[in-house]
Write an enzyme that holds these catalytic residues in place. Structure first.
Site, short mmCIF file in Angstrom:
data_model
loop_
_atom_site.label_atom_id
_atom_site.label_comp_id
_atom_site.label_asym_id
_atom_site.label_seq_id
_atom_site.Cartn_x
_atom_site.Cartn_y
_atom_site.Cartn_z
N CYS A 139 0.82 -1.21 0.00
CA CYS A 139 0.00 0.00 0.00
C CYS A 139 0.86 1.27 0.00
CB CYS A 139 -0.91 -0.04 1.23
SG CYS A 139 -1.74 1.49 1.62
N CYS A 142 0.03 3.75 2.84
CA CYS A 142 0.55 3.20 4.09
C CYS A 142 2.03 3.53 4.23
CB CYS A 142 0.36 1.69 4.15
SG CYS A 142 -1.34 1.13 3.99
#
Length: 138
Positions: A54, A57
């Site tokens: 991600c 993230c």
């Protein structure tokens, strides 16, 4: 030999004299153990539900979690835990606390096990801290 000793001594002084930037300290345990710790300390459990692939993230890791402001506030007010939602602990956690987007941040009352506040997506430090204050107020 004396030059080498002096070099190491100066290096050690430089390393320890430089203030380390505060950052969010995440527990290195299972979510159940972190929940128990939060309960014993009477603090909310903050969970960063992430995936290794991600991009947002990774952005949070690099730009928000490592900041002094976020570290000072989160470390003082929460038990913090990162969970790879695709790992074994994440799959178990996801059965009880589903995640539909990454990153997902959850603030969990350790006494009831209920999510008191949930936020999806990356955000700047000030907004990230603001969300945590909303969670504490619930």
């Amino acid at each position: 030999m004396k030059a080498i000793t002096s070099f190491f001594a100066l290096t050690a002084v430089a390393l320890f004299a430089t203030p380390l930037a505060a950052q969010i300290k995440f527990e290195q345990s299972t979510w159940k153990a972190a929940l128990d710790k939060a309960k014993s300390e009477n603090r909310l459990l903050f969970v960063d539900g992430y995936a290794t692939w991600c991009g947002p993230c990774k952005w949070m890791d690099a730009n928000v979690f490592k900041t002094k402001d976020a570290g000072d506030y989160y470390n003082a007010n929460f038990v913090n835990l990162k969970i790879d939602m695709e790992g074994s602990d994440g799959k178990s956690f996801g059965m009880k606390y589903p995640v539909a987007a990454y990153p997902t941040f959850m603030f969990i009352d350790p006494h009831t096990g209920k999510v008191v506040h949930k936020v999806e997506g990356s955000r700047p430090v000030a907004d990230f801290i603001s969300e945590s204050k909303t969670a504490k107020g619930k």
